[in-house]
Design an enzyme around this catalytic site. Structure first.
Site, PDB file in Angstrom:
ATOM      1  CG  HIS A 260      -1.772   1.188   1.384  1.00 28.63           C
ATOM      2  ND1 HIS A 260      -2.265   1.631   2.583  1.00 28.63           N
ATOM      3  CD2 HIS A 260      -2.244   2.047   0.455  1.00 28.63           C
ATOM      4  CE1 HIS A 260      -2.993   2.717   2.384  1.00 28.63           C
ATOM      5  NE2 HIS A 260      -2.993   2.992   1.107  1.00 28.63           N
ATOM      6  CG  HIS A 429      -9.795   3.779   0.685  1.00 30.79           C
ATOM      7  ND1 HIS A 429     -10.648   4.232   1.655  1.00 30.79           N
ATOM      8  CD2 HIS A 429      -8.569   4.282   0.998  1.00 30.79           C
ATOM      9  CE1 HIS A 429      -9.963   4.983   2.511  1.00 30.79           C
ATOM     10  NE2 HIS A 429      -8.715   5.028   2.144  1.00 30.79           N
ATOM     11  CB  ALA A 431      -9.982   0.563   8.242  1.00 25.12           C
TER      12      ALA A 431
END
Lengths: 506, 158, 247
Positions: A260, A429, A431
């Site tokens: 990420h 996308h 949390a």
């Protein structure tokens, strides 16, 4: 801003279904369209509490609640359909994070807004699969975590280890993943499984400031800090066996790697530069918005076009960045297991962008329209047979990668037809923050978190201890709630659940 | 500047001022709150607050001096560009992490700042990593000027 | 006719494609080497260089030396003449052997024993009547067995059968085990918005075929990229002096 009592505000919010709410016109001034947001019971409570708190502070204070931000976006010129809030929505700069909005390209008044993309342009998630299983990795879990940490530069002030000069950067900005491919950092198949095939063709490096390039050059191939991470994950549960097998995921226990990251200082500077330019354009073109943070320019204006070209270059930067880290990850695994990445079958399952604006065709009220779709903290989720998704996923729908937070689960979803019609093919996308960073630092103990990770048998390597507290799972909304809402509302479909066994963070 | 010996730079920098800043709550980001007896001091402190979020300033030594110039059209803009220049000083050559800022020239008519920045090159082996600052924002920016005290609120995107 | 003449001269490949430049030139060389022998061996060099740009010149001279009539314009006509010339030479060289071979005698010989003349085809299909009812019935039975759909023209059906056998029943294909599990639910999900049910089904099938052919194209593209990578461009490397990792 309209200031009302909480009870009066509620008159503008109306339940549509168990999982969605309508924000009626009038909630904020000048709304061109209605707003909608998707929440389940748990997330709903958070949303309404945020609104109630903002009423108490008489509209003065740090930030607007997510609902107000959705409504302010609904008031932007040229918006069509609805201003959509996804379940992981939280207050952000201009647009809320988890807000998507589409603007009619054929309306000369339509705008593009850097706030609708975010500072971290083309921040996204990439998932690699392996043919390893948990039992293969557990015995070397710590070594593998350390090896990843030894290969990928992380955290504030870290610099990339892939040799690059200014000319390489110019080429990379223009070519995106084609650059990585040409230089041999990625496999030909990788490109196929990226949104836009890892390259935005309208990128124009000449529209990018020298400052952005100077910030970008040393940071290419670095993970960054904040919520960015690289995780070794194992398949925990498969909901859609057929779709999972199309992604090369056959059984629970299979090992994957999730990366990420985004466009680093390069994208941040492109966004900063554009905001300054657009402030001027707004005055000149007399564009009125409800919030100064919603700086924007007409799509067809010079500022609008320059931003789109520079944003595309930042998008390319991000793809090259994630590709460079893919290379480093493959190296780390190959060394650890004394084999080649090929033999480990380390293919890219997919690469999503969750901070980006794209030109897409959608059907609105039975008519096909060319739209500029802003997705900020929102992932594209196109259904089966959509022409923009790779051939391998034509029958399953686009894979959507939803990253969790440190130590929590991540998910793979697939796009649905309902999502395409209801949310312009967009879903959640991640949390989404629930606690502020400062509050996290105050309330959460660093050692507690490490203990918690140990209990869950997760190896962790982190550059900054402070970050561990800010990024603790408690600081975020429950990703399972977020994903379940998207699944129940039908805007995307659950496919695979992944759980981390090693976390590398900035 | 680069020609100056470390001793000269340290002497030039003088005392490191006491901390007059704090970090306030914001959902996704961080709000820098700084204060001082005048605008100059509040600005300097706000810049230091930003560096303080990137690493532990106690670990930073003064070895180099660099100068930045910020220009704008209003006071908010000046604060924004002042911080943006400092962020750039850290993000690219010379990768400077500052321990002390001294505003040499503060023109509130033409909105111009010239500032000396004292510190050293960021070194992962020496400086613990804090949080990365993506950008400065105008979000809820406040510059409160009173005769006895100045206060500044800025949200940085992280 | 060309084929029969080649068979009678004992050419190893009577099906040779005379349209193909290389095959054509080879054939000329073969005729000179084996039958005509107009030149001494060392003088045949010009004709033997079939890839040389000078070949045409050598061929012109050869025709002149053979007294090939100038009226013959096309290569095919010229070839036919040269073939006939070769046969004439073969006949006159073995006059005694061939003189007795009248068509009657040959027919008798065929009857009495199976010593076939060299013209006899080795392809059993050449003697089949494709239009006979028995043949058609055979095709229909085969089609039924292989699940090939009906078409009024049984020869088209035969073409389809041939493809099924070549594509699905070859050695490689037979090695692949039949996939287990549920077949792809072609009627689920987003349709093609056709009003006619049959057209809808056909469109859905075409859509699947399109996915398959896209995959093939994509694979070829990937292979090409990998070849380019290997050939020229790639030298991925890292330099840890540039940045610090793993502290």
């Amino acid at each position: 801003m309209v200031v009302r009592k909480y009870e009066d505000e509620l008159k503008y919010i109306e339940r549509i279904s168990d999982y969605s709410w309508r924000i009626k016109k009038g909630f904020q001034e000048n709304m061109n369209v209605e707003g909608i947001f998707y929440v389940n019971k748990n997330l709903e409570a958070l949303m309404f509490e945020e609104l109630r708190n903002s009423c108490r502070s008489d509209g003065i204070g740090g930030f607007l609640p997510g609902m107000k931000q959705i409504a302010n976006v609904a008031a932007l010129p040229g918006i069509v359909g609805k201003s959509v809030g996804l379940p992981d929505i939280h207050s952000g700069y201009g647009f809320a994070i988890g807000n998507m909005a589409a603007f009619d390209m054929n309306n000369p008044l339509s705008i593009v807004s850097p706030g609708g993309v975010g500072f971290d342009i083309n921040c996204g998630v990439r998932l690699l699969r392996t043919n390893l299983f948990e039992k293969d990795v557990r015995p070397v879990q710590e070594q593998l975590a350390q090896s990843l940490f030894d290969h990928i530069p992380v955290g504030v002030g870290s610099k990339g280890i892939i040799p690059m000069n200014a000319r390489d950067l110019e080429e990379a900005l223009e070519m995106g993943m084609d650059w990585s491919l040409r230089e041999g950092y990625v496999w030909a198949e990788d490109k196929e499984h990226c949104e836009e095939y890892g390259r935005m063709l309208n990128a124009d490096p000449s529209k990018v400031s020298v400052r952005a390039k100077k910030r970008g050059l040393p940071q290419l191939g670095t993970l960054g800090a904040g919520n960015h991470y690289a995780e070794i994950q194992v398949v925990d549960e498969i909901y859609d066996k057929w779709a999972a097998s199309k992604m090369g995921i056959e059984e629970t226990g299979q090992v994957c790697v999730m990366i990420h990251s985004g466009s680093r200082g390069f994208g941040h500077q492109v966004a900063t530069d554009a905001l300054v330019e657009m402030e001027k354009a707004m005055k000149r073109d007399k564009i009125e918005t409800n919030d100064r943070q919603l700086a924007c320019a007409r799509i067809n204006s010079e500022e609008g076009q320059n931003y789109l070209k520079a944003m595309a270059a930042a998008g390319n930067f991000a793809w090259v960045n994630r590709s460079s880290m893919t290379f480093l990850t493959r190296q780390a695994f190959a060394k650890q297991f004394n084999t080649t990445p090929d033999d480990l079958d380390m293919h890219v399952i997919y690469d999503v962008s969750h901070n980006i604006a794209k030109i897409e065709n959608h059907v609105v009220d039975g008519k096909e329209m060319k739209l500029l779709v802003h997705r900020k903290g929102s992932t594209r989720a196109f259904p089966p047979h959509h022409p923009s998704i790779p051939v391998d996923y034509q029958l399953t729908g686009q894979p959507v990668l939803v990253g969790g937070t440190m130590g929590t689960c991540s998910y793979i979803l697939t796009g649905t037809e309902k999502g395409l019609t209801e949310t312009f093919g967009s879903t959640c996308h991640g949390a989404g923050r629930a606690l502020s960073r400062a509050k996290s630092r105050r309330n959460i103990d660093y050692l507690d978190i490490l203990e918690q990770m140990k209990t869950k048998n997760i190896a962790i390597r982190v550059a900054s201890p402070k970050l561990v507290m800010e990024e603790a799972p408690e600081s975020y909304k429950n990703v399972t709630d977020v994903v379940d809402t998207c699944h129940s509302a039908g805007i995307s479909k659950k496919c695979v659940k992944l759980r981390p066994i090693a976390v590398i963070k900035g | 500047m680069a020609d100056d010996s470390i001793e000269e730079v340290v002497k030039d920098a003088g005392e490191v001022p006491e901390i007059k800043y704090e970090y306030l709550d914001h959902t996704a980001d961080v709000q820098l709150h700084s204060w001082g007896s005048n605008l100059t001091e509040a600005f300097e402190q706000n810049g230091m607050a930003m560096f303080g979020y990137m690493t532990e300033l106690d670990t930073v030594d003064i070895k180099e001096k660099h100068e930045i110039i910020a220009n704008a059209e209003d006071l908010d803009g000046l604060l924004y560009h002042f911080l943006d220049e400092l962020l750039f000083l850290f993000s690219a050559e010379p990768y400077l992490i500052c321990k002390k800022l001294r505003i040499e020239e503060f023109d509130t008519e033409a909105f111009k700042i010239r500032c000396s920045c004292f510190g050293e090159q960021f070194d992962l082996a020496k400086h613990p990593q804090g949080t990365e600052v993506k950008a400065i924002t105008y979000s809820a920016m406040q510059i409160v000027q009173k005769p006895e005290k100045c206060e500044i609120f800025v949200i940085i995107d992280i | 006719m060309l084929r029969n003449k080649l068979v009678s001269l004992g050419h190893p490949n009577p099906e040779v494609n005379t349209q193909d430049m290389k095959s054509f030139r080879n054939l000329i060389v073969w005729l000179e080497d084996q039958h005509i022998r107009n030149y001494k061996i060392e003088d045949r060099a010009g004709l033997r260089k079939i890839t040389s740009p000078e070949w045409s010149k050598a061929f012109e001279k050869y025709k002149e030396d053979l007294n090939c009539p100038k009226e013959l314009k096309t290569e095919l006509e010229q070839l036919k003449w040269i073939l006939s010339y070769a046969i004439k030479l073969e006949y006159s060289d073995n006059l005694d052997k061939y003189r007795s071979m009248t068509s009657e005698k040959i027919r008798e010989a065929e009857k009495s024993q199976s010593s076939a003349p060299s013209v006899k085809s080795v392809n059993p299909f050449d003697n089949l009547d494709f239009t006979s009812p028995q043949f058609e019935a055979g095709v229909r039975t085969l089609a039924l067995k292989l699940n090939v759909p009906h078409h009024p023209d049984h020869l088209i059906v035969l073409g389809a059968i041939s493809r099924v056998i070549k594509d699905n029943l070859n050695k490689e294909a037979l090695k692949i085990s039949i996939p287990e599990g549920k077949p792809f639910p072609i009627f689920d999900g987003q349709g093609m918005n056709q009003n006619d049910a049959d057209i809808e089904t056909a469109s859905r099938i075409l859509r699947l075929l399109q996915v398959q052919s896209l995959r093939e194209i994509q694979t070829v593209i990937n292979e090409t990229i990998v070849e380019c990578q290997d050939l020229i461009t790639t030298e991925p490397k890292t330099d840890t002096r540039l940045g610090k990792v793993g502290f």
